[in-house]
Each structure stands twice: as structure tokens, then as C-alpha cells.
Motif scaffolding. Structure first.
Motif, PDB file in Angstrom:
ATOM      1  N   ALA A  37       0.588  -1.172   0.099  1.00 48.88           N
ATOM      2  CA  ALA A  37       0.127   0.312  -0.323  1.00 48.88           C
ATOM      3  C   ALA A  37       0.415   1.054   0.103  1.00 48.88           C
ATOM      4  O   ALA A  37       0.635   2.417  -0.935  1.00 48.88           O
ATOM      5  N   LEU A  38       2.316   1.131   0.833  1.00 47.06           N
ATOM      6  CA  LEU A  38       2.297   2.748   0.391  1.00 47.06           C
ATOM      7  C   LEU A  38       3.456   2.888  -0.462  1.00 47.06           C
ATOM      8  O   LEU A  38       3.679   3.623  -1.197  1.00 47.06           O
ATOM      9  N   GLN A  39       3.243   1.822  -1.529  1.00 51.61           N
ATOM     10  CA  GLN A  39       3.659   1.796  -2.667  1.00 51.61           C
ATOM     11  C   GLN A  39       2.514   3.165  -3.620  1.00 51.61           C
ATOM     12  O   GLN A  39       3.483   3.819  -4.103  1.00 51.61           O
ATOM     13  N   LEU A  95       2.246   8.306  -6.790  1.00 56.02           N
ATOM     14  CA  LEU A  95       1.733   9.902  -6.831  1.00 56.02           C
ATOM     15  C   LEU A  95       2.162  11.032  -6.528  1.00 56.02           C
ATOM     16  O   LEU A  95       2.555  11.387  -6.699  1.00 56.02           O
ATOM     17  N   LEU A  96       3.532  10.910  -5.212  1.00 58.08           N
ATOM     18  CA  LEU A  96       4.620  11.594  -5.332  1.00 58.08           C
ATOM     19  C   LEU A  96       4.705  12.137  -6.695  1.00 58.08           C
ATOM     20  O   LEU A  96       5.236  13.643  -7.336  1.00 58.08           O
ATOM     21  N   LEU A  97       5.506  10.783  -7.600  1.00 44.32           N
ATOM     22  CA  LEU A  97       6.136  11.092  -9.053  1.00 44.32           C
ATOM     23  C   LEU A  97       5.148  11.316  -9.584  1.00 44.32           C
ATOM     24  O   LEU A  97       5.834  12.734 -10.541  1.00 44.32           O
ATOM     25  N   TYR A  98       4.226  11.242 -10.003  1.00 45.67           N
ATOM     26  CA  TYR A  98       3.199  10.789 -11.233  1.00 45.67           C
ATOM     27  C   TYR A  98       1.594  11.849 -10.941  1.00 45.67           C
ATOM     28  O   TYR A  98       1.737  11.755 -11.513  1.00 45.67           O
ATOM     29  N   GLY A  99       1.526  11.819  -9.858  1.00 45.76           N
ATOM     30  CA  GLY A  99       0.601  12.454  -9.209  1.00 45.76           C
ATOM     31  C   GLY A  99       0.019  13.872  -9.808  1.00 45.76           C
ATOM     32  O   GLY A  99       1.289  14.718 -10.635  1.00 45.76           O
ATOM     33  N   PHE A 125       8.519  -2.443  -7.925  1.00 44.17           N
ATOM     34  CA  PHE A 125       8.887  -1.124  -7.905  1.00 44.17           C
ATOM     35  C   PHE A 125       9.645  -0.376  -8.495  1.00 44.17           C
ATOM     36  O   PHE A 125       8.899   0.386  -9.061  1.00 44.17           O
ATOM     37  N   THR A 126      10.354  -0.175  -8.302  1.00 42.07           N
ATOM     38  CA  THR A 126      11.653   0.316  -9.215  1.00 42.07           C
ATOM     39  C   THR A 126      11.471   0.131 -10.791  1.00 42.07           C
ATOM     40  O   THR A 126      11.406   1.606 -11.478  1.00 42.07           O
ATOM     41  N   ALA A 127      11.443  -0.381 -11.393  1.00 37.92           N
ATOM     42  CA  ALA A 127      11.566  -0.965 -13.038  1.00 37.92           C
ATOM     43  C   ALA A 127       9.656  -0.031 -12.740  1.00 37.92           C
ATOM     44  O   ALA A 127       9.575   0.291 -14.232  1.00 37.92           O
ATOM     45  N   ASN A 128       8.813  -0.239 -11.737  1.00 40.00           N
ATOM     46  CA  ASN A 128       7.988   0.480 -12.244  1.00 40.00           C
ATOM     47  C   ASN A 128       7.945   1.984 -12.391  1.00 40.00           C
ATOM     48  O   ASN A 128       7.135   2.738 -13.131  1.00 40.00           O
ATOM     49  N   LEU A 129       8.660   2.511 -11.111  1.00 44.17           N
ATOM     50  CA  LEU A 129       8.721   3.902 -10.632  1.00 44.17           C
ATOM     51  C   LEU A 129       9.729   4.684 -12.193  1.00 44.17           C
ATOM     52  O   LEU A 129       9.158   6.186 -13.286  1.00 44.17           O
ATOM     53  N   ALA A 130      10.138   3.342 -12.628  1.00 42.64           N
ATOM     54  CA  ALA A 130      10.938   4.668 -13.979  1.00 42.64           C
ATOM     55  C   ALA A 130      10.640   4.033 -15.798  1.00 42.64           C
ATOM     56  O   ALA A 130      11.176   5.042 -15.789  1.00 42.64           O
ATOM     57  N   LEU A 131       9.801   3.500 -15.519  1.00 43.25           N
ATOM     58  CA  LEU A 131       9.315   3.457 -17.354  1.00 43.25           C
ATOM     59  C   LEU A 131       7.859   3.849 -17.079  1.00 43.25           C
ATOM     60  O   LEU A 131       7.274   3.829 -18.251  1.00 43.25           O
ATOM     61  N   TYR A 132       7.293   4.193 -16.403  1.00 43.74           N
ATOM     62  CA  TYR A 132       5.957   4.535 -15.800  1.00 43.74           C
ATOM     63  C   TYR A 132       6.159   6.157 -16.826  1.00 43.74           C
ATOM     64  O   TYR A 132       5.594   6.960 -18.032  1.00 43.74           O
ATOM     65  N   GLU A 133       7.167   7.010 -16.724  1.00 43.96           N
ATOM     66  CA  GLU A 133       7.816   7.888 -17.477  1.00 43.96           C
ATOM     67  C   GLU A 133       7.512   8.360 -19.180  1.00 43.96           C
ATOM     68  O   GLU A 133       7.070   8.776 -19.941  1.00 43.96           O
ATOM     69  N   TYR A 134       7.918   7.230 -19.433  1.00 49.15           N
ATOM     70  CA  TYR A 134       7.743   6.490 -20.889  1.00 49.15           C
ATOM     71  C   TYR A 134       6.975   5.947 -21.732  1.00 49.15           C
ATOM     72  O   TYR A 134       6.332   6.115 -22.064  1.00 49.15           O
ATOM     73  N   TRP A 135       6.585   4.886 -20.306  1.00 47.70           N
ATOM     74  CA  TRP A 135       5.308   3.677 -20.956  1.00 47.70           C
ATOM     75  C   TRP A 135       4.645   4.737 -20.860  1.00 47.70           C
ATOM     76  O   TRP A 135       3.271   4.070 -21.496  1.00 47.70           O
ATOM     77  N   GLY A 136       3.811   5.250 -20.130  1.00 50.31           N
ATOM     78  CA  GLY A 136       2.584   5.744 -19.808  1.00 50.31           C
ATOM     79  C   GLY A 136       1.272   4.559 -18.782  1.00 50.31           C
ATOM     80  O   GLY A 136       0.568   4.450 -19.649  1.00 50.31           O
ATOM     81  N   PHE A 137       1.565   3.129 -18.515  1.00 49.53           N
ATOM     82  CA  PHE A 137       1.229   2.280 -18.264  1.00 49.53           C
ATOM     83  C   PHE A 137       2.046   1.497 -17.144  1.00 49.53           C
ATOM     84  O   PHE A 137       3.098   1.093 -17.349  1.00 49.53           O
ATOM     85  N   PRO A 138       0.814   0.997 -16.093  1.00 49.67           N
ATOM     86  CA  PRO A 138       2.039  -0.362 -15.206  1.00 49.67           C
ATOM     87  C   PRO A 138       2.631  -1.069 -15.520  1.00 49.67           C
ATOM     88  O   PRO A 138       2.881  -1.197 -17.121  1.00 49.67           O
ATOM     89  N   THR A 184      -7.120   7.174 -15.906  1.00 47.61           N
ATOM     90  CA  THR A 184      -6.239   6.876 -16.069  1.00 47.61           C
ATOM     91  C   THR A 184      -5.395   6.202 -14.999  1.00 47.61           C
ATOM     92  O   THR A 184      -4.732   5.078 -14.757  1.00 47.61           O
ATOM     93  N   ARG A 185      -4.263   7.748 -14.482  1.00 44.22           N
ATOM     94  CA  ARG A 185      -3.925   7.884 -13.552  1.00 44.22           C
ATOM     95  C   ARG A 185      -3.726   7.230 -12.091  1.00 44.22           C
ATOM     96  O   ARG A 185      -2.462   7.094 -12.188  1.00 44.22           O
ATOM     97  N   LEU A 186      -5.183   7.419 -11.823  1.00 45.30           N
ATOM     98  CA  LEU A 186      -5.471   6.947 -10.596  1.00 45.30           C
ATOM     99  C   LEU A 186      -5.162   5.818 -11.183  1.00 45.30           C
ATOM    100  O   LEU A 186      -4.830   5.246  -9.897  1.00 45.30           O
ATOM    101  N   ASN A 187      -6.107   4.709 -11.779  1.00 44.86           N
ATOM    102  CA  ASN A 187      -6.189   4.035 -11.886  1.00 44.86           C
ATOM    103  C   ASN A 187      -5.313   2.820 -12.015  1.00 44.86           C
ATOM    104  O   ASN A 187      -4.565   2.076 -10.815  1.00 44.86           O
ATOM    105  N   HIS A 188      -3.633   3.271 -12.754  1.00 40.72           N
ATOM    106  CA  HIS A 188      -2.613   3.392 -12.976  1.00 40.72           C
ATOM    107  C   HIS A 188      -1.726   3.027 -11.829  1.00 40.72           C
ATOM    108  O   HIS A 188      -1.191   2.037 -11.285  1.00 40.72           O
ATOM    109  N   ALA A 189      -1.973   4.309 -10.501  1.00 44.55           N
ATOM    110  CA  ALA A 189      -1.946   4.176  -9.411  1.00 44.55           C
ATOM    111  C   ALA A 189      -2.033   2.804  -8.555  1.00 44.55           C
ATOM    112  O   ALA A 189      -1.417   2.987  -7.479  1.00 44.55           O
ATOM    113  N   ALA A 190      -2.882   2.853  -8.440  1.00 48.75           N
ATOM    114  CA  ALA A 190      -3.764   1.616  -7.589  1.00 48.75           C
ATOM    115  C   ALA A 190      -2.989   0.200  -8.253  1.00 48.75           C
ATOM    116  O   ALA A 190      -3.134  -0.219  -6.927  1.00 48.75           O
TER     117      ALA A 190
END
Length: 626
Positions: free
Chosen positions: A30-32, A37-41, A109-122, A220-226
Motif C-alpha cells: 500500500a505504501l507504494q 503519486l508523489l512522482l506522477y500525481g 517497484f523500481t521498474a514501474n517507477l522508472a518506466l512509467y514516465e516513458y510507457w504511460g502504463f503500469p 487513467t493515472r489514478l487507476n495506474h497508481a492503484a
């Protein structure tokens, strides 16, 4: 050892450690969410949005925690009956497993944070493609990116490992020979194992754990965050199999046969003589996706009494498509075939491949681009087989489902029955009509699904009785809307998601198993008509968009049923084969064990076999490329 540990028996401490591992794992998952959201909210996200992300992500967080805790639970049960030296080995096994899980969790966790900026999906199995070419993948990563990713990985691994190893200090392996104590704690662990299984499954409803459980918003961003990134990675990897098993032709031959079968979709029909079915090119649209509403049941009579009298009455003043074929026998595949004009697959479902399904075209997205509002109504759990993720990803703005409904009646096995949702559908349509903006609303019925528990008694056969109930509900919706001002500009399309295996015992490959009704009615139709052309569910999109004068070039599998230049055939899949239905007959082909095929129909058309193979191969080629 702390005073608290001294007061706790060895077996009690082991059980406590196992429970705490699950709880802490859920909290770590849950902490993830707030970190993401701090990065992509987005700036407009408030506290309520953040809380909703954490809350809606809990189901998948619990599922991941359930998988991680499964090994500790099994080890704890075994250790209850082992002497101390062997019980210690169980503890060390758990420690090794948790370290491996910490590495996997940190990587995801790390790959998701790193790649989301480029991919735009989880994070999903797409990342696995880069493992085959690590040098090329590394060439795209800057030193700064690598450093940030390494730091994030090390930090999350350290936090997770520290928490779990700290908990393992509770796990004691000194054992006495008290069988009564061992039995008591074993029973408690078995109960815990049952709860762990429920967490893995995703709860007690029919909908098992899938990415759609986390989808709750049209943002979509909220869904991806969840979404839990580790769950997303593993579930999508499991769905990647069997995407290259139907390779029949070289690319040039495949394309030639495919193009000859479906033709080239047109984005502008202005120069073509085209039959007009509607009085307007911008009607409001209600599409009723009727569960299991096959022709063999809709056309059935029992003792002279029709199973679907309301539907038969609507045919009298509607546009009836006599020869419609469902692409499959499952709702998830039929829904995609109708709404996205994408063919079903024999043994896979693209709806379960969320990262790919969201790239499909859809009637909803095409109409949204033309200014329509889009909504979907379903009385059950819309997370089933990732339906919510698919719908949000393909253009639906608003989903109305079981959690949004609060009738006095309790839900049945699959959710609120069609009588409950019929009223909600009418209210939704009338409210949208009053707003004045053109709308596209889909109602997916559910009562005509096993176990057929409906508040209705007309036939002794439960299945036919439930079909009659759904028919009555559809009829009441049409009747109520006909009496309103909304009717004049309304197009109502009734089509089944698939047919039912009736007559009972009918083979999966039998074309009767796949015949379905399609009826257009409402005040927007120009005149009643009967269309004899053979067609598939996938052909609805091109046919409808052609009537509206809207582009349809994205729907490469869809043919305008009324286009005189296109071949007329229905196409369906079953477990490991396909059927092609034309006015001349049916060809059914099945792949046998050695990869070759056999003919299951009384006669076979060699052209149809080539056509079916090309459709299969193109379907999977398209999935791989999405």
C-alpha cells in the motif's frame, strides 16, 4: 529475546510471525501508492483521490501478500510437528524465500517507477522483451537514470528485507512434544491458510484477482497508481503464452488472404451508394449486450409459448439481422468482439491482457471523438476478467455497476438482476437525453447466466426461464423508452455476447452454438427491414459507423454488413479451431495434436479454410503488435 517472547510459546510465536508477515506485506504494498503519486500525481488530485487509490489497490496488494505468505504458512504448518533442529530449517527456508520475494518486489517497484514516465502504463510483461537484448536496452539508459533506479531498488529492498527479517525474529523453532498444542496451532494455521487463499483469489465473489480490481476512475493515472506493479508484471506474463501458435502463412500470403476476406475499410463512404437504415446520422444509442441470448433459445417455443415474446414483438418494427454469428462462447471475448470489433481467440482472451486491450479501437472511443458521452451499465462485478480496465481503456467515461446500486433487493449470484438494472438503464438514458448531448450507453445483462436464479416463473427449465426473464426486462426498457421523448432520436441495438449450448449437448464447434440475434429498433430507424447477409459480431462497428458517416479505418477486422462489395460470412472460434458460415454452407476446421488440421463439418470449402487460418494468424499478429 524480549519478555513478550518469553511469555509466548514457540508454536504461538511462529503463528504470530506468519500473520504479521502478511499484514506488513500488505502495508508495504500500500505504501507504494503514495510514492507513485508523489512522482506522477496530478495537481488536481486531492486527499480523497489519494485515499481512493490506496483503498482500491488493497485487493491486489492482499493478493500479492497472499502469494508471498503462502510459503511461510506451509513452512509453519510443517514445523508444528518437527523437532527443533528440523523446525529451524523451516525458518531458514522462509528467510531465503522472503529475501527472494524482497528482490522481486523491489525490482517490480523500481521498474514501474522508472518506466512509467516513458510507457504511460503500469509495469507488465513488455519489460521481459528487453531481457533478450540487454545491450540494446542498456544503451537507452543514461547514467543518471541507472543511478536513480539502483538507489530506489536498494532502498526498497532494504526496507522490505529489514521488515521481514525483523518479523522472523518472532519465529521460534524450539519445539516440545505436546501433540495437543501442535494440533491446536496447526488447525489455526489451516484457517489462516484458507484466508490466505481468499486473498490470493481476490475475495469470495465470482471475480477473481485481476488488474481490473484496481480500476475505479475514468482518470487513467489514478487507476495506474492503484495497480500493484508486481501483480501486473506476473499476471501479464502469464497471459503472454500461446500468441505465436497459429502461424500458417508467410507474411505476404497472410496479408493477401486477409485483405481479400475483410476488404479495405473506408474512412469516407461519400462516393459510395450505401443503404441507409437510420433517419439521422447522429442518433442517441443504447446497445443492449444480452447475456447468452442465442438464437436457439430466443427462437424457442415451449408448449406453444415463446421463450422471448418481447423480443419477437420488437422484431416486427425493427431491423432484423437474420444471420449473425458470435465470435466465441465467452462474455469477455464476445464483449471485445462487439465493442472493439476484435475477433475472439480460441484459448486466450485479450481482455485479460490489459496493456494490449487498452490499445484496441472501440465504438465508444470513435463516438466519443464525435462528441458522444459514453457509459456502461452492469448489475454485477465489473472487475470480472478485467472488464473495467478494458472499458476505461477503450473510451467509456462512466461505469455504473453493482457497487453503485442500492436497491432494496439483495443481489443474486452474479449481481443485481436485470429487472433492477433495467430501471437504472432507463433512468440513465432519460437523464442523458434531457441533457441534450448525444450519448452511447451499453447495458450488459446478466440474469440469463448460470445458475439462472431469477425472480420469475414461466418455464420449468431454469435456463429457458432466465432467458424469458431477461427478455421481459429488455421489453420493459423498450416499452418505457418508447413512451418518452427520448425515443424519437434513439437507436436501440440488441445483440448477444454469445449463445448458450442449447439444444443441450450441442458440440462446441457446431454453428448453431454460435448463432445469435441482432436487432436495431427505436425511433431513429428509417423503416423495418430484414438483412439476410451473413456477418459476425465484429461487423457491428463498421456497419454502425458507416451509417453515422464516421471513420472506421481502425477496425481492420470489421466489415460493413450492407456493403455489396464485401464477402458475406460469419466467423467463430472454439477451443482449437474455427468455423466459417456462409450462405453456401459451413466449414469447421480444428487443429489436431500434431499441429495439422482436420475438418469437422460434413463438407469443406478450401477457400474458407484459408480465410479462417488467415483470420487466426492476423488476430495473433495484431495482439503481439498492440
Amino acid at each position: 529475546m524480549s519478555p513478550r517472547q518469553l511469555k509466548m510459546s514457540s508454536r504461538a510465536a511462529t503463528v504470530t510471525a506468519t500473520a504479521v508477515i502478511f499484514a506488513v506485506t500488505v502495508l508495504l504494498n500500500a505504501l507504494q501508492k503514495p510514492i507513485f503519486l508523489l512522482l506522477y500525481g496530478e495537481p488536481e488530485f486531492g486527499f480523497g483521490d489519494w485515499a481512493a487509490v490506496v483503498g482500491h489497490g488493497l485487493t491486489l496488494d492482499c493478493t500479492v501478500a497472499g502469494y508471498i505468505t503462502a510459503i511461510p504458512v506451509i513452512a509453519a504448518i510443517i514445523s508444528m510437528w518437527l523437532p527443533s533442529r528440523f523446525a529451524a530449517a523451516a525458518k531458514y527456508t522462509v528467510a531465503a524465500w522472503l529475501t527472494f520475494a524482497a528482490v522481486l518486489s523491489a525490482l517490480a517497484f523500481t521498474a514501474n517507477l522508472a518506466l512509467y514516465e516513458y510507457w504511460g502504463f503500469p509495469l507488465d510483461a513488455s519489460v521481459l522483451q528487453f531481457l533478450a537484448t540487454p545491450r540494446e536496452a542498456a544503451a537507452s539508459v543514461t547514467a543518471a537514470d541507472a543511478l536513480k533506479a539502483a538507489t530506489a531498488f536498494a532502498a526498497w529492498f532494504a526496507i522490505t528485507e529489514w521488515c521481514w527479517m525483523r518479523i522472523l525474529k518472532l519465529w521460534r523453532h524450539d519445539r516440545n512434544h505436546d501433540r495437543r498444542s501442535a494440533t491446536l496451532w496447526t488447525l489455526l494455521l489451516l484457517f489462516g491458510a484458507a484466508l490466505d487463499f481468499l486473498a490470493i483469489r481476490g475475495g469470495v465473489t465470482e471475480s477473481v484477482a485481476n488488474l481490473s480490481k484496481a480500476y475505479f476512475s475514468n482518470n487513467t493515472r489514478l487507476n495506474h497508481a492503484a495497480v500493484n506493479p508486481l501483480f501486473s508484471l506476473l499476471s501479464s506474463a502469464a497471459a503472454q503464452n500461446r500468441l505465436d501458435e497459429y502461424e500458417f502463412f508467410d507474411e505476404e500470403s497472410r496479408n493477401r488472404i486477409f485483405e481479400a476476406a475483410v476488404g479495405s475499410p473506408k474512412s469516407d463512404d461519400s462516393e459510395e451508394e450505401h443503404p441507409t437504415l437510420l433517419r439521422t446520422d447522429r442518433p442517441d444509442i443504447l446497445l443492449i449486450l444480452a447475456e447468452s441470448f442465442g438464437r436457439s433459445t430466443v427462437d424457442e417455443y415451449v408448449g406453444g409459448t415463446p421463450v422471448a415474446p418481447r423480443f419477437q414483438a420488437l422484431k416486427a418494427d425493427g431491423i432484423w439481422f437474420e444471420n449473425m454469428i458470435a465470435n466465441s462462447f465467452r462474455t469477455d471475448r464476445g464483449t471485445v468482439a462487439v465493442l472493439s470489433a476484435f475477433p475472439a481467440q480460441p484459448r486466450t482472451s485479450i481482455m485479460k491482457m490489459v496493456a494490449k486491450a487498452r490499445n484496441l479501437p472501440s465504438i465508444a472511443s470513435s463516438l466519443a471523438e464525435a462528441g458522444y458521452s459514453t457509459s456502461f451499465v452492469y448489475g454485477g462485478d465489473i472487475n470480472f476478467t478485467n472488464t473495467a480496465a478494458y472499458l476505461y481503456g477503450t473510451g467509456f467515461e462512466r461505469l455504473i455497476w453493482q457497487r453503485d446500486m442500492h436497491p432494496s433487493a439483495a443481489p443474486a449470484s452474479w449481481g443485481y438482476d436485470d429487472a433492477v438494472t433495467a430501471d437504472i438503464v432507463c433512468e440513465t438514458v432519460l437523464a442523458q437525453a434531457a441533457e441534450g448531448r448525444r450519448f452511447f450507453t451499453v447495458w450488459q445483462t446478466l440474469s440469463s447466466h448460470e445458475p439462472f436464479d431469477v425472480p420469475f416463473e414461466r418455464f420449468d427449465d431454469p435456463m429457458l426461464n432466465s432467458m424469458a426473464f431477461t427478455d421481459d426486462c429488455i421489453g420493459r426498457v423498450a416499452e418505457r423508452l418508447r413512451e418518452s421523448d427520448a425515443w424519437d432520436n434513439l437507436l436501440v441495438i440488441i445483440i448477444a455476447d454469445h449463445a448458450f449450448r442449447y439444444p443441450y449437448g450441442i458440440a462446441a464447434h457446431d454453428p448453431m452454438r454460435h448463432r445469435i440475434p441482432m436487432l436495431w429498433t427505436g425511433g431513429a430507424i428509417a423503416r423495418p427491414a430484414v438483412i439476410e447477409n451473413f456477418a459476425s459480431q465484429t461487423d457491428l462497428a463498421a456497419t454502425l459507423l458507416a451509417q453515422l458517416g464516421l471513420p472506421r479505418d481502425r477496425f481492420i477486422f470489421s466489415r460493413d454488413i450492407l456493403d455489396p462489395s464485401s464477402d458475406k460470412f460469419g466467423y467463430y472460434c472454439f477451443n482449437d479451431g474455427f468455423g466459417i458460415v456462409t450462405a453456401e454452407g459451413t466449414t469447421v476446421w480444428e487443429r489436431n495434436g500434431n499441429g495439422e488440421g482436420r475438418i469437422l463439418s460434413p463438407a469443406a470449402d478450401s477457400l474458407q479454410i484459408l480465410r479462417g487460418k488467415a483470420l487466426l494468424q492476423t488476430t495473433f499478429k495484431t495482439i503481439r503488435e498492440l
